[in-house]
Design an enzyme around this catalytic site. Sequence first.
Site, PDB file in Angstrom:
ATOM      1  N   SER A  23       0.757  -1.357   0.059  1.00  0.00           N
ATOM      2  CA  SER A  23       0.126  -0.054   0.173  1.00  0.00           C
ATOM      3  C   SER A  23       0.962   1.130   0.085  1.00  0.00           C
ATOM      4  CB  SER A  23      -1.090  -0.044   1.099  1.00  0.00           C
ATOM      5  OG  SER A  23      -0.433  -0.666   2.349  1.00  0.00           O
ATOM      6  N   LYS A  42      12.781  -3.318  -1.077  1.00  0.00           N
ATOM      7  CA  LYS A  42      11.338  -2.431  -0.663  1.00  0.00           C
ATOM      8  C   LYS A  42      11.674  -0.904  -0.899  1.00  0.00           C
ATOM      9  CE  LYS A  42       8.066  -2.858   2.606  1.00  0.00           C
ATOM     10  NZ  LYS A  42       7.104  -3.934   3.528  1.00  0.00           N
ATOM     11  N   THR A  92      16.218 -10.450   1.631  1.00  0.00           N
ATOM     12  CA  THR A  92      16.466 -11.593   1.055  1.00  0.00           C
ATOM     13  C   THR A  92      15.491 -12.052  -0.023  1.00  0.00           C
ATOM     14  OG1 THR A  92      16.571 -12.474   3.418  1.00  0.00           O
ATOM     15  CG2 THR A  92      17.019 -14.172   1.295  1.00  0.00           C
ATOM     16  N   TYR A  93      15.782 -12.275  -1.248  1.00  0.00           N
ATOM     17  CA  TYR A  93      14.846 -12.565  -2.276  1.00  0.00           C
ATOM     18  C   TYR A  93      14.154 -13.654  -2.146  1.00  0.00           C
ATOM     19  CZ  TYR A  93      13.016 -13.130  -7.111  1.00  0.00           C
ATOM     20  OH  TYR A  93      12.301 -13.387  -8.254  1.00  0.00           O
ATOM     21  N   ALA A  94      12.844 -14.084  -2.138  1.00  0.00           N
ATOM     22  CA  ALA A  94      12.086 -15.247  -2.268  1.00  0.00           C
ATOM     23  C   ALA A  94      11.501 -15.363  -3.506  1.00  0.00           C
ATOM     24  CB  ALA A  94      11.133 -15.032  -0.861  1.00  0.00           C
ATOM     25  N   ASP A 137       0.487 -10.440  12.155  1.00  0.00           N
ATOM     26  CA  ASP A 137      -0.049 -10.413  10.892  1.00  0.00           C
ATOM     27  C   ASP A 137       0.259 -11.747  10.150  1.00  0.00           C
ATOM     28  OD1 ASP A 137      -2.085  -9.541   8.660  1.00  0.00           O
ATOM     29  OD2 ASP A 137      -0.669  -7.976   8.117  1.00  0.00           O
ATOM     30  N   GLU A 141      -0.268 -15.022   2.893  1.00  0.00           N
ATOM     31  CA  GLU A 141       0.386 -13.839   1.877  1.00  0.00           C
ATOM     32  C   GLU A 141       1.685 -13.673   2.554  1.00  0.00           C
ATOM     33  OE1 GLU A 141      -2.765 -13.647   2.992  1.00  0.00           O
ATOM     34  OE2 GLU A 141      -3.852 -12.073   1.834  1.00  0.00           O
ATOM     35  N   ASP A 155       6.978  -9.445   6.186  1.00  0.00           N
ATOM     36  CA  ASP A 155       6.233  -8.456   6.643  1.00  0.00           C
ATOM     37  C   ASP A 155       5.868  -8.292   8.237  1.00  0.00           C
ATOM     38  OD1 ASP A 155       4.234  -6.402   6.471  1.00  0.00           O
ATOM     39  OD2 ASP A 155       2.898  -7.444   5.362  1.00  0.00           O
TER      40      ASP A 155
HETATM   41  P1  ATP Z   1       1.068  -3.917   2.559  1.00  0.00           P
HETATM   42  O1  ATP Z   1       2.142  -3.021   2.890  1.00  0.00           O
HETATM   43  O2  ATP Z   1      -0.181  -3.154   1.890  1.00  0.00           O
HETATM   44  O3  ATP Z   1       0.579  -4.750   3.791  1.00  0.00           O
HETATM   45  P2  ATP Z   1       2.697  -5.934   1.603  1.00  0.00           P
HETATM   46  O4  ATP Z   1       2.998  -6.133   3.004  1.00  0.00           O
HETATM   47  O5  ATP Z   1       2.241  -7.219   0.638  1.00  0.00           O
HETATM   48  O6  ATP Z   1       1.467  -5.075   1.641  1.00  0.00           O
HETATM   49  P3  ATP Z   1       5.058  -5.421   0.642  1.00  0.00           P
HETATM   50  O7  ATP Z   1       5.827  -5.920   1.643  1.00  0.00           O
HETATM   51  O8  ATP Z   1       5.735  -3.877   0.088  1.00  0.00           O
HETATM   52  O9  ATP Z   1       3.640  -5.059   0.707  1.00  0.00           O
HETATM   53  O10 ATP Z   1       5.326  -6.309  -0.531  1.00  0.00           O
HETATM   54  C1  ATP Z   1       4.640  -6.136  -1.578  1.00  0.00           C
HETATM   55  C2  ATP Z   1       4.813  -7.527  -2.498  1.00  0.00           C
HETATM   56  O11 ATP Z   1       6.138  -7.757  -2.865  1.00  0.00           O
HETATM   57  C3  ATP Z   1       4.215  -8.641  -1.820  1.00  0.00           C
HETATM   58  O12 ATP Z   1       3.158  -9.262  -2.953  1.00  0.00           O
HETATM   59  C4  ATP Z   1       5.166  -9.544  -1.596  1.00  0.00           C
HETATM   60  O13 ATP Z   1       4.715 -11.103  -1.729  1.00  0.00           O
HETATM   61  C5  ATP Z   1       6.230  -9.212  -2.383  1.00  0.00           C
HETATM   62  N1  ATP Z   1       7.630  -8.987  -1.515  1.00  0.00           N
HETATM   63  C6  ATP Z   1       7.910  -8.689  -0.561  1.00  0.00           C
HETATM   64  N2  ATP Z   1       9.133  -8.980  -0.210  1.00  0.00           N
HETATM   65  C7  ATP Z   1       9.663  -9.852  -0.946  1.00  0.00           C
HETATM   66  C8  ATP Z   1      10.728 -10.772  -0.974  1.00  0.00           C
HETATM   67  N3  ATP Z   1      11.682 -10.393  -0.019  1.00  0.00           N
HETATM   68  N4  ATP Z   1      10.784 -11.575  -1.933  1.00  0.00           N
HETATM   69  C9  ATP Z   1       9.938 -11.790  -2.950  1.00  0.00           C
HETATM   70  N5  ATP Z   1       8.565 -11.112  -2.813  1.00  0.00           N
HETATM   71  C10 ATP Z   1       8.716 -10.085  -2.024  1.00  0.00           C
END
Ligand code: ATP
Length: 324
Positions: A23, A42, A92-94, A137, A141, A155
């Site tokens: 968001s 991020k 870390t990239y997932a 949380d 997801e 997150d």
């Molecule tokens: P909000 O901030 O609205 O709660 P969110 O937590 O999904 O949403 P982000 O943490 O910014 O927001 O992540 C955005 C998207 O990026 C998500 O769909 C998540 O799966 C993906 N993502 C975040 N971190 C990683 C990561 N380390 N590796 C791979 N994908 C990621």
Amino acid sequence: MENTRSRKSPEDFQFGRVIGEGSFSTVYLAKEVESGKEFAIKVCDKDHIIREKKQEYIKREKSALHLLSNSQGIIRLAYTFQDRSKLYFVLTYAPNGELLKYINKLGSLSIECVRFYSAELLRAIEEMHKKNIIHRDLKPENLLLNRDMHLLLADFGSSKILPEDYDYDIAQDEIERNREEKANESDDSNDIRLRNSRLVRRVSFVGTAQYVSPEVLNGDAPHLSTDLWAFGCIIYQMISGVPPFRGASDYLIFQKIKNLDFKFSDDFEEQAKDLITKLLRIRPKERLGANDSDEIRYHSIRSHPFFEGIVWNDIYKQKPPEIK
Ligand code: ATP
């Protein structure tokens, strides 16, 4: 954390495609120029964060990830830096994305997968709770999968770090006292009832409706076992494809949560039912594991018959079962 504070800048990375949007953040796949290593970065816009009053969210995520930097099963924050307009979190990239994607694609997971990923999730919860961090949380997801299909918890924007000397009963007593004081401030009892009933409808909570616990809805003191409630909801969802408490609106979901109104379909084997039932208890202290001492946390869950066959100590070295 040895690297987090070293002075990196956006120029140290080659930014690639957008992996996801939150968001108030955009997540990019990026390559560290020096090492060639891939990361998820991020990027948060400072003005947007201030406008949306999300400073606390950002601080919480950063503090929790710092504390968990050496913990297995949790997304690692490798570096943070900022420029004039943006904050950067290098994570870390997932590459295999969210567990939710697989649950939705397959409708549900095989019991072998449910057992394995529940065990990995429990290990990650143990790591957080060792540091007195409540995630608040947990949901599919926020469970990401690394290159080898091991689970990484992500997150931490809603997380809460409890003080070392935190005592739930004392915190709860204080909340009760404050409630009584507030109620006594008005001597018009009808007015209180009206305000209270409106409060039920306008409940504010941290987390996501389907996974929120009764004590959070009730505005009670924070408790580590709030995450055990969500853990029960997630195991349920992996088996049946949907979370246990569902409804057309948040309000209806909250009613079901407060009344513990959920059912098991025929998909559930007895041991899974037993474990979920022992986690989904209204009172946080009655959940399985809630009374484990710090040293043996969460052995009472690990030794539940549902987890028979799991070799806990080297779980991250094992090859995860194929997702099906
Ligand atoms: P909000 O901030 O609205 O709660 P969110 O937590 O999904 O949403 P982000 O943490 O910014 O927001 O992540 C955005 C998207 O990026 C998500 O769909 C998540 O799966 C993906 N993502 C975040 N971190 C990683 C990561 N380390 N590796 C791979 N994908 C990621």
